[in-house]
Design an enzyme around this catalytic site. Structure first.
Site, PDB file in Angstrom:
ATOM      1  N   CYS A  58       0.840  -1.198   0.000  1.00 11.15           N
ATOM      2  CA  CYS A  58       0.000   0.000   0.000  1.00 11.15           C
ATOM      3  C   CYS A  58       0.878   1.254   0.000  1.00 11.15           C
ATOM      4  CB  CYS A  58      -0.919   0.006   1.221  1.00 11.15           C
ATOM      5  SG  CYS A  58      -2.035   1.422   1.219  1.00 11.15           S
ATOM      6  N   CYS A  62       0.593   4.704   6.876  1.00 10.16           N
ATOM      7  CA  CYS A  62      -0.034   4.556   8.203  1.00 10.16           C
ATOM      8  C   CYS A  62       0.905   3.792   9.149  1.00 10.16           C
ATOM      9  CB  CYS A  62      -1.363   3.817   8.069  1.00 10.16           C
ATOM     10  SG  CYS A  62      -2.421   4.510   6.773  1.00 10.16           S
ATOM     11  N   CYS A  65       0.257   0.126  10.281  1.00  8.02           N
ATOM     12  CA  CYS A  65      -0.255  -0.886   9.350  1.00  8.02           C
ATOM     13  C   CYS A  65       0.832  -1.770   8.725  1.00  8.02           C
ATOM     14  CB  CYS A  65      -1.055  -0.210   8.250  1.00  8.02           C
ATOM     15  SG  CYS A  65      -1.835  -1.428   7.161  1.00  8.02           S
ATOM     16  N   CYS A 102     -17.150  -8.438   5.303  1.00  6.83           N
ATOM     17  CA  CYS A 102     -16.363  -7.222   5.051  1.00  6.83           C
ATOM     18  C   CYS A 102     -15.128  -7.585   4.238  1.00  6.83           C
ATOM     19  CB  CYS A 102     -15.884  -6.597   6.357  1.00  6.83           C
ATOM     20  SG  CYS A 102     -17.185  -6.393   7.569  1.00  6.83           S
ATOM     21  N   CYS A 133     -19.782  -5.066   3.512  1.00  2.33           N
ATOM     22  CA  CYS A 133     -18.999  -3.868   3.814  1.00  2.33           C
ATOM     23  C   CYS A 133     -17.676  -3.963   3.063  1.00  2.33           C
ATOM     24  CB  CYS A 133     -18.745  -3.813   5.328  1.00  2.33           C
ATOM     25  SG  CYS A 133     -17.752  -2.407   5.864  1.00  2.33           S
ATOM     26  N   CYS A 193     -19.233   2.854   8.374  1.00  5.81           N
ATOM     27  CA  CYS A 193     -18.524   2.136   9.430  1.00  5.81           C
ATOM     28  C   CYS A 193     -17.257   2.952   9.657  1.00  5.81           C
ATOM     29  CB  CYS A 193     -18.202   0.727   8.952  1.00  5.81           C
ATOM     30  SG  CYS A 193     -17.147  -0.181  10.098  1.00  5.81           S
ATOM     31  N   ARG A 265     -18.146  -1.917  17.468  1.00  7.02           N
ATOM     32  CA  ARG A 265     -17.469  -3.188  17.200  1.00  7.02           C
ATOM     33  C   ARG A 265     -16.127  -3.289  17.897  1.00  7.02           C
ATOM     34  NH1 ARG A 265     -16.503  -4.019  11.671  1.00  7.02           N
ATOM     35  NH2 ARG A 265     -18.733  -4.260  11.520  1.00  7.02           N
TER      36      ARG A 265
END
Ligand code: SAM
Ligand code: DTB
Ligand code: SF4
Length: 347
Positions: A58, A62, A65, A102, A133, A193, A265
């Site tokens: 990616c 972040c 991550c 998801c 999702c 979400c 959640r």
């Protein structure tokens, strides 16, 4: 359900939210549980299943991550999964009791080659009678419209932390960019979400600011994932200080009070969490979990352990109601209730 009048507000001040965090722990839990009971059946948990449909490489940075190309991690990179494989996983998840499927992709935003295949996956999951999702990064208006037309139920896009702490964690995408994507999704009529991660070296004030931002959105996100940082090897946050579990529980409780009707959640981080802490989170208002041995790339609490924990707490999985489904989905599904739910939890 109890009859306490629910206070649905969008004008929370930081002082008020910090005031909730500052309550004696038992007082906070008592209040949060009262709100929870007024909005939900406190013995019911929603199971979502999570699948990584495109893993690693990616371009975003972040700090938490393991899928960021900026960090040297052990993640096995994978191109977009085949639609058939996704459908097989979705079917299996449904048969184990998941009511929401998801899918996550490690993208800054979807590309034009892969996006039509993601739409096919969304349509496919919806024909199984589950909510669907996806989390694909930033979107443009056209992509939002196509996801809506494909029948997407929820779009996951997290604020992750307070606006003030954000720049210490992510530099390649602005906090405002996230708010912009969320506005487009909300305006298109897709449920949101949106939540964050606790335990990234932030102060309690940052946790309060994050929850204040979420609650003061034009409408509360229908689903609010509260993740506990998974300290993935090779990420800048690999050695982040451990968050006191009671501070995590406090965050869940404040989320419940601020957003009474949202599904809260208990997301990443359950694998290392003891059963008593999870039970406190459920008491404080968490009523949804990711179900399955793996999250996107990190380990989750195992399915067997979850089923045992639910049974020990006399809790049961939420079932889809006919209102959740279109008539076509109900027919495709052969009825709204997954066949194996009762069997899976030993009910
Ligand atoms: N690339 C998309 C995006 O970020 O919008 C979707 C996938 S991303 C992995 C989805 C969310 O997972 C992140 O926003 C973050 O809140 C959560 N997450 C990622 N790594 C995590 C970790 N190590 N611990 C806890 N939560 C994490
Ligand atoms: C969310 O808030 N948490 C989930 C989901 N949304 C997509 C993802 C958690 C990922 C944990 C790290 C991993 O498995 O790579
Ligand atoms: Fe990419 Fe999402 Fe991971 Fe950030 S959280 S690096 S955007 S996959």
């Amino acid at each position: 359900m109890d009859t306490l009048a629910l206070d649905i507000r969008h004008d929370w001040t930081l002082e008020e939210v910090q005031g909730l965090f500052a309550l004696p722990f038992m007082e906070l839990l008592y209040r949060a549980h009262g709100v929870h009971r007024a909005a939900f059946d406190p013995n019911e948990i929603q199971f979502s299943s999570l699948m990584s449909i495109k893993t690693g490489s990616c371009p975003e940075d972040c700090g938490y991550c393991p899928q960021s190309a900026h960090h040297q991690t052990e993640v096995q990179k994978e191109k977009l999964a085949e639609v058939d494989r996704v459908m097989a996983e979705a079917r299996q998840a449904r048969d184990r009791g998941a009511t929401r499927f998801c899918m996550g992709a490690a993208w800054r935003s979807p590309n034009s080659k892969d996006f039509p295949l993601v739409l096919e996956m969304v349509r496919g999951v919806r024909t199984l009678g589950m909510e669907c999702c996806v989390t694909l990064g930033s979107l443009d208006e056209g992509q939002v419209a196509e996801l809506k037309a494909a029948g997407l139920s929820y779009y996951n896009h997290n604020l992750d932390t307070s606006p003030e702490h954000y720049e210490k964690i992510i530099t390649t995408r602005k906090f405002q960019d996230r708010l912009d994507t969320l506005s487009m999704v909300r305006d298109a009529g897709i449920k949101i979400c949106c939540g964050g991660i606790m335990g990234m070296g932030e102060a309690e004030r940052d946790r309060a600011r994050l929850l204040q931002e979420l609650a003061n959105m034009p409408s509360h996100p229908e689903s609010v994932p509260i993740n506990l940082l998974v300290r993935a090897k090779g990420t800048p946050l690999e050695n982040a200080e451990t968050l006191d579990p009671f501070d995590f529980v406090r965050s869940v409780a404040v989320a419940r009070i601020l957003m009474p009707r949202s599904l809260v959640r208990l997301s990443a981080g359950r694998q290392g969490m003891d059963d008593a802490t999870q039970a406190l989170c459920f008491f404080a208002g968490a009523n949804s979990v990711f179900f399955g041995d793996k999250l996107l790339t990190c380990a989750n609490a195992t399915t067997d352990h979850d089923l045992d924990l639910l049974a020990r707490l006399d809790m049961r999985p939420q079932e889809l109601t006919p209102q959740d489904l279109t008539p076509e989905e109900t027919r495709a599904h052969g009825g709204p209730v997954p066949q194996d739910v009762g069997r899976a939890v030993g009910a």
